[in-house]
Write a protein that holds these residues in place. Structure first.
Motif, PDB file in Angstrom:
ATOM      1  N   ALA A  39       3.184   2.531  12.874  1.00  0.00           N
ATOM      2  CA  ALA A  39       2.332   1.833  11.906  1.00  0.00           C
ATOM      3  C   ALA A  39       0.862   2.135  12.164  1.00  0.00           C
ATOM      4  O   ALA A  39       0.104   2.478  11.240  1.00  0.00           O
ATOM      5  CB  ALA A  39       2.595   0.329  11.968  1.00  0.00           C
ATOM      6  N   ALA A  40       0.432   2.003  13.411  1.00  0.00           N
ATOM      7  CA  ALA A  40      -0.969   2.271  13.752  1.00  0.00           C
ATOM      8  C   ALA A  40      -1.304   3.752  13.611  1.00  0.00           C
ATOM      9  O   ALA A  40      -2.380   4.111  13.120  1.00  0.00           O
ATOM     10  CB  ALA A  40      -1.256   1.795  15.173  1.00  0.00           C
ATOM     11  N   ASP A  45      -3.981   8.318  10.838  1.00  0.00           N
ATOM     12  CA  ASP A  45      -3.850   9.556  10.061  1.00  0.00           C
ATOM     13  C   ASP A  45      -4.447   9.419   8.663  1.00  0.00           C
ATOM     14  O   ASP A  45      -4.847  10.410   8.045  1.00  0.00           O
ATOM     15  CB  ASP A  45      -2.379   9.957   9.946  1.00  0.00           C
ATOM     16  CG  ASP A  45      -1.788  10.407  11.279  1.00  0.00           C
ATOM     17  OD1 ASP A  45      -2.575  10.735  12.192  1.00  0.00           O
ATOM     18  OD2 ASP A  45      -0.551  10.421  11.401  1.00  0.00           O
ATOM     19  N   CYS A  46      -4.508   8.178   8.153  1.00  0.00           N
ATOM     20  CA  CYS A  46      -5.123   7.925   6.837  1.00  0.00           C
ATOM     21  C   CYS A  46      -6.642   7.784   6.929  1.00  0.00           C
ATOM     22  O   CYS A  46      -7.296   7.514   5.908  1.00  0.00           O
ATOM     23  CB  CYS A  46      -4.528   6.656   6.226  1.00  0.00           C
ATOM     24  SG  CYS A  46      -2.826   6.843   5.667  1.00  0.00           S
ATOM     25  N   GLY A  47      -7.196   7.927   8.135  1.00  0.00           N
ATOM     26  CA  GLY A  47      -8.642   7.906   8.295  1.00  0.00           C
ATOM     27  C   GLY A  47      -9.215   6.617   8.847  1.00  0.00           C
ATOM     28  O   GLY A  47     -10.435   6.504   9.023  1.00  0.00           O
ATOM     29  N   CYS A  48      -8.375   5.628   9.132  1.00  0.00           N
ATOM     30  CA  CYS A  48      -8.877   4.353   9.666  1.00  0.00           C
ATOM     31  C   CYS A  48      -9.329   4.531  11.116  1.00  0.00           C
ATOM     32  O   CYS A  48      -8.683   5.230  11.899  1.00  0.00           O
ATOM     33  CB  CYS A  48      -7.792   3.279   9.596  1.00  0.00           C
ATOM     34  SG  CYS A  48      -7.277   2.875   7.919  1.00  0.00           S
ATOM     35  N   LYS A 102     -13.008 -13.736   9.778  1.00  0.00           N
ATOM     36  CA  LYS A 102     -13.718 -13.278  10.974  1.00  0.00           C
ATOM     37  C   LYS A 102     -13.581 -11.765  11.145  1.00  0.00           C
ATOM     38  O   LYS A 102     -14.551 -11.070  11.465  1.00  0.00           O
ATOM     39  CB  LYS A 102     -13.191 -14.007  12.207  1.00  0.00           C
ATOM     40  CG  LYS A 102     -13.441 -15.513  12.199  1.00  0.00           C
ATOM     41  CD  LYS A 102     -12.823 -16.182  13.416  1.00  0.00           C
ATOM     42  CE  LYS A 102     -13.054 -17.690  13.385  1.00  0.00           C
ATOM     43  NZ  LYS A 102     -12.422 -18.373  14.548  1.00  0.00           N
ATOM     44  N   LEU A 103     -12.365 -11.251  10.922  1.00  0.00           N
ATOM     45  CA  LEU A 103     -12.136  -9.819  11.102  1.00  0.00           C
ATOM     46  C   LEU A 103     -12.945  -8.994  10.115  1.00  0.00           C
ATOM     47  O   LEU A 103     -13.426  -7.904  10.452  1.00  0.00           O
ATOM     48  CB  LEU A 103     -10.639  -9.498  10.937  1.00  0.00           C
ATOM     49  CG  LEU A 103      -9.711  -9.877  12.086  1.00  0.00           C
ATOM     50  CD1 LEU A 103      -8.271  -9.552  11.714  1.00  0.00           C
ATOM     51  CD2 LEU A 103     -10.093  -9.135  13.370  1.00  0.00           C
ATOM     52  N   SER A 104     -13.093  -9.497   8.898  1.00  0.00           N
ATOM     53  CA  SER A 104     -13.802  -8.738   7.863  1.00  0.00           C
ATOM     54  C   SER A 104     -15.261  -8.503   8.240  1.00  0.00           C
ATOM     55  O   SER A 104     -15.898  -7.572   7.724  1.00  0.00           O
ATOM     56  CB  SER A 104     -13.720  -9.466   6.521  1.00  0.00           C
ATOM     57  OG  SER A 104     -14.410 -10.708   6.564  1.00  0.00           O
ATOM     58  N   LYS A 105     -15.783  -9.318   9.131  1.00  0.00           N
ATOM     59  CA  LYS A 105     -17.172  -9.158   9.587  1.00  0.00           C
ATOM     60  C   LYS A 105     -17.276  -8.163  10.746  1.00  0.00           C
ATOM     61  O   LYS A 105     -18.372  -7.893  11.240  1.00  0.00           O
ATOM     62  CB  LYS A 105     -17.743 -10.516  10.006  1.00  0.00           C
ATOM     63  CG  LYS A 105     -17.835 -11.523   8.850  1.00  0.00           C
ATOM     64  CD  LYS A 105     -18.337 -12.867   9.346  1.00  0.00           C
ATOM     65  CE  LYS A 105     -18.550 -13.847   8.194  1.00  0.00           C
ATOM     66  NZ  LYS A 105     -17.305 -14.184   7.490  1.00  0.00           N
ATOM     67  N   GLN A 106     -16.112  -7.639  11.209  1.00  0.00           N
ATOM     68  CA  GLN A 106     -16.091  -6.703  12.329  1.00  0.00           C
ATOM     69  C   GLN A 106     -16.028  -5.242  11.864  1.00  0.00           C
ATOM     70  O   GLN A 106     -15.821  -4.343  12.670  1.00  0.00           O
ATOM     71  CB  GLN A 106     -14.888  -6.995  13.230  1.00  0.00           C
ATOM     72  CG  GLN A 106     -14.879  -8.385  13.837  1.00  0.00           C
ATOM     73  CD  GLN A 106     -16.008  -8.601  14.804  1.00  0.00           C
ATOM     74  OE1 GLN A 106     -16.394  -7.689  15.535  1.00  0.00           O
ATOM     75  NE2 GLN A 106     -16.567  -9.808  14.819  1.00  0.00           N
ATOM     76  N   GLY A 107     -16.149  -5.028  10.554  1.00  0.00           N
ATOM     77  CA  GLY A 107     -16.147  -3.658  10.046  1.00  0.00           C
ATOM     78  C   GLY A 107     -14.788  -2.981  10.091  1.00  0.00           C
ATOM     79  O   GLY A 107     -14.712  -1.745  10.213  1.00  0.00           O
ATOM     80  N   ILE A 108     -13.710  -3.744   9.963  1.00  0.00           N
ATOM     81  CA  ILE A 108     -12.371  -3.151  10.030  1.00  0.00           C
ATOM     82  C   ILE A 108     -12.074  -2.354   8.756  1.00  0.00           C
ATOM     83  O   ILE A 108     -12.563  -2.663   7.676  1.00  0.00           O
ATOM     84  CB  ILE A 108     -11.280  -4.221  10.233  1.00  0.00           C
ATOM     85  CG1 ILE A 108     -11.262  -5.208   9.066  1.00  0.00           C
ATOM     86  CG2 ILE A 108     -11.479  -4.933  11.564  1.00  0.00           C
ATOM     87  CD1 ILE A 108     -10.078  -6.166   9.105  1.00  0.00           C
ATOM     88  N   ASP A 109     -11.268  -1.297   8.910  1.00  0.00           N
ATOM     89  CA  ASP A 109     -10.825  -0.524   7.743  1.00  0.00           C
ATOM     90  C   ASP A 109      -9.305  -0.426   7.677  1.00  0.00           C
ATOM     91  O   ASP A 109      -8.755   0.198   6.763  1.00  0.00           O
ATOM     92  CB  ASP A 109     -11.447   0.871   7.728  1.00  0.00           C
ATOM     93  CG  ASP A 109     -11.261   1.623   9.036  1.00  0.00           C
ATOM     94  OD1 ASP A 109     -10.479   1.163   9.901  1.00  0.00           O
ATOM     95  OD2 ASP A 109     -11.909   2.678   9.207  1.00  0.00           O
ATOM     96  N   SER A 197       2.065   1.963  -1.324  1.00  0.00           N
ATOM     97  CA  SER A 197       0.676   2.073  -1.735  1.00  0.00           C
ATOM     98  C   SER A 197      -0.278   1.065  -1.088  1.00  0.00           C
ATOM     99  O   SER A 197      -1.390   0.879  -1.569  1.00  0.00           O
ATOM    100  CB  SER A 197       0.564   1.948  -3.260  1.00  0.00           C
ATOM    101  OG  SER A 197       1.068   0.707  -3.706  1.00  0.00           O
ATOM    102  N   SER A 198       0.098   0.416   0.005  1.00  0.00           N
ATOM    103  CA  SER A 198      -0.886  -0.387   0.731  1.00  0.00           C
ATOM    104  C   SER A 198      -1.710   0.487   1.678  1.00  0.00           C
ATOM    105  O   SER A 198      -2.592   0.015   2.375  1.00  0.00           O
ATOM    106  CB  SER A 198      -0.211  -1.509   1.528  1.00  0.00           C
ATOM    107  OG  SER A 198       0.622  -0.977   2.543  1.00  0.00           O
ATOM    108  N   THR A 199      -1.379   1.799   1.686  1.00  0.00           N
ATOM    109  CA  THR A 199      -2.198   2.764   2.419  1.00  0.00           C
ATOM    110  C   THR A 199      -2.460   3.944   1.498  1.00  0.00           C
ATOM    111  O   THR A 199      -1.726   4.174   0.537  1.00  0.00           O
ATOM    112  CB  THR A 199      -1.487   3.260   3.695  1.00  0.00           C
ATOM    113  OG1 THR A 199      -0.229   3.856   3.339  1.00  0.00           O
ATOM    114  CG2 THR A 199      -1.250   2.127   4.667  1.00  0.00           C
TER     115      THR A 199
END
Length: 203
Positions: A39-40, A45-48, A102-109, A197-199
Protein backbone atom coordinates in the motif's frame (compact mmCIF):
# COMPACT_ATOMS: atom_id res chain seq x y z
CA UNK A 1 -11.55 -14.47 27.73
CA UNK A 2 -13.39 -16.33 24.97
CA UNK A 3 -10.19 -18.13 23.97
CA UNK A 4 -9.48 -19.16 27.56
CA UNK A 5 -13.04 -20.46 27.90
CA UNK A 6 -12.72 -22.61 24.76
CA UNK A 7 -9.42 -23.99 26.01
CA UNK A 8 -10.90 -24.75 29.42
CA UNK A 9 -13.88 -26.55 27.87
CA UNK A 10 -11.77 -28.42 25.33
CA UNK A 11 -13.51 -26.83 22.33
CA UNK A 12 -11.50 -27.05 19.09
CA UNK A 13 -10.87 -23.66 17.48
CA UNK A 14 -8.91 -21.85 14.79
CA UNK A 15 -8.10 -18.14 15.07
CA UNK A 16 -8.70 -16.01 12.00
CA UNK A 17 -7.29 -12.61 11.09
CA UNK A 18 -4.83 -11.97 13.88
CA UNK A 19 -2.32 -13.55 16.22
CA UNK A 20 -2.56 -13.61 19.99
CA UNK A 21 0.24 -13.37 22.50
CA UNK A 22 2.10 -16.58 23.09
CA UNK A 23 2.70 -19.53 20.82
CA UNK A 24 0.91 -22.66 19.71
CA UNK A 25 -2.39 -21.20 18.49
CA UNK A 26 -3.84 -22.51 15.20
CA UNK A 27 -4.24 -19.40 13.06
CA UNK A 28 -5.16 -18.29 9.55
CA UNK A 29 -4.21 -14.72 8.73
CA UNK A 30 -3.17 -12.42 5.93
CA UNK A 31 0.40 -11.33 5.24
CA UNK A 32 -0.37 -7.94 6.81
CA UNK A 33 3.23 -6.73 6.79
CA UNK A 34 3.50 -7.26 3.05
CA UNK A 35 0.09 -5.66 2.54
CA UNK A 36 1.10 -2.54 4.45
CA UNK A 37 4.30 -2.43 2.42
CA UNK A 38 2.48 -2.75 -0.92
CA UNK A 39 0.00 0.00 0.00
CA UNK A 40 2.72 2.48 0.97
CA UNK A 41 4.95 1.45 -1.94
CA UNK A 42 2.11 2.16 -4.35
CA UNK A 43 1.65 5.68 -2.97
CA UNK A 44 5.39 6.26 -3.26
CA UNK A 45 5.33 5.06 -6.88
CA UNK A 46 2.44 7.49 -7.51
CA UNK A 47 4.68 10.36 -6.40
CA UNK A 48 3.65 10.77 -2.75
CA UNK A 49 6.42 11.84 -0.38
CA UNK A 50 4.56 12.83 2.82
CA UNK A 51 2.55 9.68 3.55
CA UNK A 52 0.57 9.40 6.77
CA UNK A 53 -0.44 6.19 8.53
CA UNK A 54 -3.98 6.03 9.94
CA UNK A 55 -3.96 2.92 12.09
CA UNK A 56 -5.59 1.44 15.16
CA UNK A 57 -4.42 0.12 18.52
CA UNK A 58 -1.12 -1.76 18.43
CA UNK A 59 -2.63 -4.43 20.67
CA UNK A 60 -3.99 -5.95 17.43
CA UNK A 61 -1.34 -7.99 15.59
CA UNK A 62 -2.65 -7.02 12.15
CA UNK A 63 -2.36 -3.32 13.10
CA UNK A 64 1.25 -3.81 14.18
CA UNK A 65 2.16 -5.75 11.04
CA UNK A 66 0.47 -3.35 8.59
CA UNK A 67 2.16 -0.39 10.23
CA UNK A 68 5.55 -2.10 10.06
CA UNK A 69 5.03 -2.77 6.35
CA UNK A 70 4.23 0.91 5.81
CA UNK A 71 7.39 1.94 7.67
CA UNK A 72 9.46 -0.58 5.72
CA UNK A 73 8.34 0.93 2.41
CA UNK A 74 9.24 4.44 3.57
CA UNK A 75 12.69 3.34 4.75
CA UNK A 76 13.33 1.44 1.53
CA UNK A 77 12.46 4.56 -0.49
CA UNK A 78 14.70 6.75 1.67
CA UNK A 79 11.75 8.77 2.98
CA UNK A 80 11.70 10.07 6.58
CA UNK A 81 9.40 8.36 9.05
CA UNK A 82 7.82 11.38 10.71
CA UNK A 83 6.17 10.38 14.05
CA UNK A 84 3.62 13.17 13.57
CA UNK A 85 2.27 11.32 10.54
CA UNK A 86 1.75 8.01 12.37
CA UNK A 87 -1.67 8.11 14.03
CA UNK A 88 -4.25 5.81 15.63
CA UNK A 89 -8.02 5.81 15.92
CA UNK A 90 -10.71 3.31 16.91
CA UNK A 91 -11.08 0.29 14.54
CA UNK A 92 -14.65 1.50 13.89
CA UNK A 93 -13.60 5.12 13.32
CA UNK A 94 -15.28 8.10 14.91
CA UNK A 95 -12.27 10.36 15.49
CA UNK A 96 -10.94 10.34 11.93
CA UNK A 97 -12.03 13.92 11.14
CA UNK A 98 -10.16 15.30 14.15
CA UNK A 99 -7.01 13.39 13.17
CA UNK A 100 -7.21 14.48 9.53
CA UNK A 101 -7.65 18.12 10.49
CA UNK A 102 -4.23 17.90 12.18
CA UNK A 103 -2.62 15.80 9.45
CA UNK A 104 -3.78 18.14 6.70
CA UNK A 105 -1.63 20.87 8.27
CA UNK A 106 1.46 18.62 7.97
CA UNK A 107 1.63 18.84 4.17
CA UNK A 108 0.64 15.21 3.56
CA UNK A 109 0.01 14.00 0.00
CA UNK A 110 -0.91 10.38 0.77
CA UNK A 111 -2.56 8.30 3.49
CA UNK A 112 -2.34 4.57 4.18
CA UNK A 113 -5.28 3.42 6.30
CA UNK A 114 -5.62 0.29 8.42
CA UNK A 115 -8.88 -0.73 6.71
CA UNK A 116 -11.33 0.17 3.96
CA UNK A 117 -13.79 1.26 6.66
CA UNK A 118 -11.36 3.92 7.88
CA UNK A 119 -10.48 4.85 4.31
CA UNK A 120 -14.10 5.62 3.42
CA UNK A 121 -14.49 7.73 6.55
CA UNK A 122 -11.26 9.47 5.53
CA UNK A 123 -12.71 10.35 2.12
CA UNK A 124 -15.76 11.93 3.77
CA UNK A 125 -13.71 13.85 6.31
CA UNK A 126 -11.27 15.15 3.69
CA UNK A 127 -14.22 16.37 1.64
CA UNK A 128 -15.50 18.31 4.66
CA UNK A 129 -12.23 20.24 4.92
CA UNK A 130 -12.08 20.90 1.18
CA UNK A 131 -9.59 18.23 0.11
CA UNK A 132 -10.22 15.80 -2.75
CA UNK A 133 -9.15 12.18 -3.27
CA UNK A 134 -6.99 11.59 -5.28
CA UNK A 135 -6.47 15.11 -6.65
CA UNK A 136 -5.18 16.57 -3.35
CA UNK A 137 -4.42 13.48 -1.28
CA UNK A 138 -4.01 9.91 -2.50
CA UNK A 139 -5.38 7.08 -0.37
CA UNK A 140 -5.16 3.33 0.18
CA UNK A 141 -7.35 1.04 2.25
CA UNK A 142 -6.97 -2.57 3.35
CA UNK A 143 -9.35 -5.59 3.03
CA UNK A 144 -10.59 -4.98 -0.54
CA UNK A 145 -14.21 -4.79 0.63
CA UNK A 146 -15.21 -3.19 -2.69
CA UNK A 147 -14.68 -6.56 -4.35
CA UNK A 148 -17.80 -7.94 -2.66
CA UNK A 149 -19.81 -4.86 -1.56
CA UNK A 150 -21.32 -2.15 -3.73
CA UNK A 151 -19.51 0.97 -2.52
CA UNK A 152 -19.88 4.29 -4.34
CA UNK A 153 -16.28 5.46 -3.71
CA UNK A 154 -13.63 3.45 -5.62
CA UNK A 155 -10.74 2.65 -3.33
CA UNK A 156 -7.27 1.26 -3.92
CA UNK A 157 -6.91 -1.52 -1.38
CA UNK A 158 -5.10 -4.67 -0.31
CA UNK A 159 -6.80 -7.99 -1.01
CA UNK A 160 -6.32 -11.71 -0.51
CA UNK A 161 -7.98 -14.95 -1.64
CA UNK A 162 -11.05 -15.05 0.62
CA UNK A 163 -12.27 -18.38 -0.72
CA UNK A 164 -8.93 -20.01 0.04
CA UNK A 165 -8.88 -18.35 3.46
CA UNK A 166 -12.32 -19.75 4.33
CA UNK A 167 -11.47 -23.21 3.02
CA UNK A 168 -8.17 -23.29 4.89
CA UNK A 169 -9.85 -22.22 8.14
CA UNK A 170 -12.51 -24.95 7.80
CA UNK A 171 -9.94 -27.61 6.92
CA UNK A 172 -7.79 -26.70 9.92
CA UNK A 173 -10.79 -26.74 12.25
CA UNK A 174 -11.98 -30.14 10.98
CA UNK A 175 -8.48 -31.51 11.49
CA UNK A 176 -8.49 -30.31 15.09
CA UNK A 177 -11.95 -31.77 15.70
CA UNK A 178 -10.81 -35.16 14.41
CA UNK A 179 -7.43 -35.03 16.13
CA UNK A 180 -7.33 -32.95 19.31
CA UNK A 181 -3.57 -33.46 19.55
CA UNK A 182 -2.86 -32.18 16.03
CA UNK A 183 0.00 -29.65 16.06
CA UNK A 184 -1.05 -26.02 15.88
CA UNK A 185 -0.08 -24.38 12.60
CA UNK A 186 -0.15 -20.83 11.28
CA UNK A 187 -1.23 -20.31 7.66
CA UNK A 188 -0.40 -16.92 6.18
CA UNK A 189 -2.35 -15.81 3.09
CA UNK A 190 -0.63 -13.86 0.32
CA UNK A 191 -1.79 -10.25 -0.10
CA UNK A 192 -1.82 -8.08 -3.22
CA UNK A 193 -2.60 -4.56 -4.37
CA UNK A 194 -5.94 -3.77 -6.05
CA UNK A 195 -5.65 -0.37 -7.77
CA UNK A 196 -8.71 1.85 -8.11
CA UNK A 197 -9.25 5.58 -8.49
CA UNK A 198 -8.39 6.73 -4.96
CA UNK A 199 -4.84 6.93 -6.32
CA UNK A 200 -3.54 8.40 -9.55
CA UNK A 201 -1.58 5.30 -10.47
CA UNK A 202 -4.59 3.29 -11.61
CA UNK A 203 -4.75 1.92 -15.15
Amino acid sequence: KSLNLMKKCGIPYVLNGRMVKGEGEPTVLWDDNQGGYLAARHLIDCGCRRIAWLGVTQRISSARDRKQGYLRALREAGLPTDPQLVTETSPIGGSVCTILDKLSKQGIDGICTFSDLLAWETILCLHQIGLRVPEDIQLTGFDNVSDWLHIPSPLTSIGADLAREAQTTVDMLLERIENRSAPATVCQMDTWLVVRSSTRGNT
